[in-house]
Structures are given as structure tokens and as C-alpha cells.
Design a protein around this motif. Structure first.
Motif, mmCIF file in Angstrom:
data_model
loop_
_atom_site.group_PDB
_atom_site.id
_atom_site.type_symbol
_atom_site.label_atom_id
_atom_site.label_comp_id
_atom_site.label_asym_id
_atom_site.label_seq_id
_atom_site.Cartn_x
_atom_site.Cartn_y
_atom_site.Cartn_z
ATOM 1 N N GLU A 169 0.839 -1.201 0.000
ATOM 2 C CA GLU A 169 0.000 0.000 0.000
ATOM 3 C C GLU A 169 0.870 1.244 0.000
ATOM 4 O O GLU A 169 1.806 1.361 0.797
ATOM 5 C CB GLU A 169 -0.897 0.008 1.242
ATOM 6 N N ALA A 170 0.533 2.185 -0.859
ATOM 7 C CA ALA A 170 1.341 3.393 -0.980
ATOM 8 C C ALA A 170 1.510 4.116 0.356
ATOM 9 O O ALA A 170 2.590 4.633 0.653
ATOM 10 C CB ALA A 170 0.727 4.338 -2.016
ATOM 11 N N LEU A 171 0.464 4.118 1.161
ATOM 12 C CA LEU A 171 0.531 4.826 2.439
ATOM 13 C C LEU A 171 1.544 4.205 3.392
ATOM 14 O O LEU A 171 1.995 4.851 4.338
ATOM 15 C CB LEU A 171 -0.850 4.860 3.099
ATOM 16 N N GLY A 172 1.907 2.950 3.127
ATOM 17 C CA GLY A 172 2.847 2.267 4.007
ATOM 18 C C GLY A 172 4.305 2.524 3.684
ATOM 19 O O GLY A 172 5.186 2.058 4.397
ATOM 20 N N TYR A 173 4.568 3.266 2.616
ATOM 21 C CA TYR A 173 5.942 3.512 2.199
ATOM 22 C C TYR A 173 6.448 4.825 2.793
ATOM 23 O O TYR A 173 5.735 5.826 2.809
ATOM 24 C CB TYR A 173 6.049 3.507 0.678
ATOM 25 N N ASP A 174 7.684 4.766 3.257
ATOM 26 C CA ASP A 174 8.250 5.882 4.004
ATOM 27 C C ASP A 174 9.095 6.822 3.144
ATOM 28 O O ASP A 174 9.245 8.002 3.477
ATOM 29 C CB ASP A 174 9.121 5.336 5.137
ATOM 30 N N TYR A 175 9.644 6.297 2.088
ATOM 31 C CA TYR A 175 10.548 7.093 1.245
ATOM 32 C C TYR A 175 10.169 6.914 -0.212
ATOM 33 O O TYR A 175 9.810 5.809 -0.646
ATOM 34 C CB TYR A 175 12.000 6.663 1.471
ATOM 35 N N TRP A 176 10.301 8.006 -0.976
ATOM 36 C CA TRP A 176 9.929 8.006 -2.383
ATOM 37 C C TRP A 176 10.997 8.675 -3.231
ATOM 38 O O TRP A 176 11.654 9.631 -2.795
ATOM 39 C CB TRP A 176 8.610 8.760 -2.570
ATOM 40 N N GLY A 177 11.138 8.140 -4.447
ATOM 41 C CA GLY A 177 11.991 8.798 -5.410
ATOM 42 C C GLY A 177 11.246 9.918 -6.113
ATOM 43 O O GLY A 177 10.072 10.174 -5.827
ATOM 44 N N GLN A 178 11.926 10.569 -7.032
ATOM 45 C CA GLN A 178 11.356 11.738 -7.698
ATOM 46 C C GLN A 178 10.454 11.357 -8.866
ATOM 47 O O GLN A 178 9.691 12.203 -9.357
ATOM 48 C CB GLN A 178 12.485 12.654 -8.198
ATOM 49 N N GLY A 179 10.506 10.117 -9.300
ATOM 50 C CA GLY A 179 9.664 9.662 -10.395
ATOM 51 C C GLY A 179 10.363 9.748 -11.735
ATOM 52 O O GLY A 179 11.219 10.610 -11.951
ATOM 53 N N THR A 180 9.987 8.854 -12.623
ATOM 54 C CA THR A 180 10.524 8.852 -13.988
ATOM 55 C C THR A 180 9.387 8.553 -14.955
ATOM 56 O O THR A 180 8.569 7.664 -14.713
ATOM 57 C CB THR A 180 11.676 7.842 -14.130
ATOM 58 N N GLN A 181 9.332 9.324 -16.045
ATOM 59 C CA GLN A 181 8.228 9.192 -16.996
ATOM 60 C C GLN A 181 8.467 8.014 -17.929
ATOM 61 O O GLN A 181 9.555 7.863 -18.509
ATOM 62 C CB GLN A 181 8.086 10.478 -17.822
ATOM 63 N N VAL A 182 7.426 7.200 -18.090
ATOM 64 C CA VAL A 182 7.420 6.123 -19.071
ATOM 65 C C VAL A 182 6.250 6.371 -20.019
ATOM 66 O O VAL A 182 5.110 6.523 -19.569
ATOM 67 C CB VAL A 182 7.282 4.743 -18.400
ATOM 68 N N THR A 183 6.540 6.413 -21.304
ATOM 69 C CA THR A 183 5.511 6.615 -22.304
ATOM 70 C C THR A 183 5.565 5.470 -23.292
ATOM 71 O O THR A 183 6.612 5.200 -23.878
ATOM 72 C CB THR A 183 5.699 7.946 -23.038
#
Length: 122
Positions: free
Chosen positions: A105-119
Motif C-alpha cells: 500500500e502506498a501509504l505504508g511507504y516511508d521514502y519516495w523517489g522523484q519519479g521517472t516518466q514512461v511513455t
């Protein structure tokens, strides 16, 4: 703190392959689960895949099962998402995340990266 840096996003044709990477640094000994999520405009962040950092057990969303593979290289503190048979519906910003417990579950994650676009083009 754990820092996560994603790479590998880009443009791929439908049916093609792409590999995303997520390099973790900092207090990585506190990480129990690493996950990949994705998000498109106006929608909630969606679970894609997760892997137990030490045991290696993997978990997948039904929409990617059989097409995507999550795996890790503990020596490099890096988690990968191999995307095969890509579909236009896979187009999204993909985020790497780290959790201190066993969760998808997303709410259970403590750390996140900045994201990368996939098209994925049709």
C-alpha cells in the motif's frame, strides 16, 4: 533517511521493453520492502510491484503480472523493474519507494523517489 533515485524512463513502442532502476542510499538497513508505483494525471498512485529487500519475495499487480519483473542487486543497493510487452496503458510516471515493513500500500511507504516518466506509444 533513505534516498532513492530512479532512472531508465523514456519512450517505448507498444510490445517493447524498458528497464527502470532505483538506486538507494542512506539508512538502507532499515528497508524491508522496495516497491514500484505509477501515477497518471488525475488518478491515485497505483501499486505495480514490490520485493522484500532481504528475502527476495516478489509481489505484482494483476495488470502487470507476467509482463513486468522486479528484482534487486543488494551489492549495489539497487532495485530494477523490467517492463516487457509494454502497453499504452502502462504510460505513467513511475515511482520507486521504500518501506520499513511488509506492505504493498502506498501509504505504508516511508521514502519516495522523484519519479521517472514512461511513455508507451501505440
Amino acid at each position: 533517511q533513505v534516498q532513492l533515485v530512479e532512472s531508465g524512463g523514456g519512450l517505448v513502442q507498444a510490445g517493447g521493453s524498458l528497464r527502470l532502476s532505483c538506486a538507494a542510499s542512506g539508512r538502507t538497513f532499515s528497508v524491508y520492502t522496495m516497491g514500484w508505483f505509477r501515477q497518471t494525471s488525475g488518478k491515485e498512485r497505483e501499486f505495480v510491484a514490490a520485493i522484500r529487500w532481504r528475502g527476495g519475495s516478489t509481489f505484482y499487480a494483476d495488470s502487470v503480472k507476467g509482463r513486468f519483473t522486479i528484482f534487486r542487486d543488494n551489492t549495489k543497493n539497487t532495485v530494477y523493474l523490467q517492463m516487457n510487452s509494454a502497453e499504452p496503458e502502462d504510460t505513467a510516471v513511475y515511482y520507486c519507494a521504500a518501506a520499513k515493513g511488509p506492505t504493498t500500500e502506498a501509504l505504508g511507504y516511508d521514502y519516495w523517489g522523484q519519479g521517472t516518466q514512461v511513455t508507451v506509444s501505440s
